[in-house]
Scaffold this active site. Structure first.
Site: not given
Ligand code: OAD
Length: 243
Positions: A119, A130
């Site tokens: 991402h 550019c």
């Molecule tokens: P999310 O915020 O959707 O999910 C975070 C996950 O981390 C959840 O399932 C939590 O349960 C888990 N979590 C929280 N604390 C934790 C810890 N200490 N150890 C392990 N897990 C933990 O974030 P992403 O899945 O990364 O995209 O989201 C995916 C994409 O959606 C991101 O890259 C972003 C977002 O919108 C863009 O901005 C394009």
């Protein structure tokens, strides 16, 4: 599959592919997106900040948000979860691959090298004219928007926004690595944003094992071989530490 089988599968695996999400950086103090209280998307609508339309409508607002996150990330440090993945990479050498959805650059700062950032990256900007990509100035010297050092054009955050395509080569390399993996780890992601979330299925469809580390159940959980209900740092320690 139980925990000791998961540990054995990871230890024996010749090819390991890892997908990380915002959860792995939570222990570095960086908010996730979908946490009901502290997540970015609890306070803002993604379409107001993380889309080409939002940037077209109000580039100053979008830059202000990314500049704030850039400052926070530069003030943070990688945690044990990041470090244990860098260590696993050293053990598995060219059998290791890490795809992250995170834009915070913490995996690279922890020493991960076989890494793709699906991402984009908060610490760089891309010229709208550019296409040149360069590092942002240090947070204390940075006033957005940055100006391209090559052509003088306005630069945008080097982030893949909703509605945009992921970098083709990075996505293909990830799909190949997950398809070839004996074991895949899915760490700290809610598994709702595709195509990244689909990588686990590349491994499962070819008979590989997929282990999740997440304190909570996710959209992916029902499909996976084993889920470790723990934080990224503790879960990785449990999976990788020798007896
Ligand atoms: P999310 O915020 O959707 O999910 C975070 C996950 O981390 C959840 O399932 C939590 O349960 C888990 N979590 C929280 N604390 C934790 C810890 N200490 N150890 C392990 N897990 C933990 O974030 P992403 O899945 O990364 O995209 O989201 C995916 C994409 O959606 C991101 O890259 C972003 C977002 O919108 C863009 O901005 C394009």
């Amino acid at each position: 599959m139980n925990l000791s089988q998961a540990r054995a599968a990871l230890s024996d695996a010749r090819r390991v592919a890892v997908l990380t999400g915002a959860g792995i950086s939570a222990e570095s103090g960086i908010p996730t997106f979908r946490d009901a209280q502290t997540g970015h998307w609890a306070r803002f609508k993604p379409e107001d900040l993380a889309s080409p339309e939002a940037y077209f409508r109000d580039p100053a607002l979008v830059w202000e948000w990314y500049a704030g996150r850039y400052r926070d990330v530069m003030a943070a440090t990688p945690n044990t979860g990041h470090t244990l993945l860098a260590q696993l990479e050293r053990q598995k050498a060219d059998g290791f691959f890490l795809a992250t959805q995170n834009v915070d650059g913490l995996h690279a700062r922890a020493g991960s090298e076989r890494l793709v950032e699906l991402h984009g990256n908060l610490t760089t900007a891309r010229c709208e004219v550019c296409g040149h990509i360069e590092d942002l100035p240090s947070p204390q010297d940075f006033t957005p928007p940055p100006v391209c050092s090559r052509c003088g054009g306005r630069m945008r955050p080097n982030i893949v926004w909703f509605g945009e395509f992921l970098p083709e080569q990075a996505l293909q390399a990830s799909a190949d690595a997950f398809a070839a993996a004996d074991v895949a780890l899915v760490i700290g992601t809610s598994g709702v944003v595709y195509p990244a979330a689909g990588l686990a299925f590349e491994t499962l469809e070819r008979g590989g094992t997929v282990i999740e580390i997440n304190p909570d159940e996710t959209e992916l959980t029902p499909h996976l071989s084993f889920s470790l209900r723990d934080t990224a740092s503790k879960g990785l320690a449990t999976l990788t530490e020798e007896d």
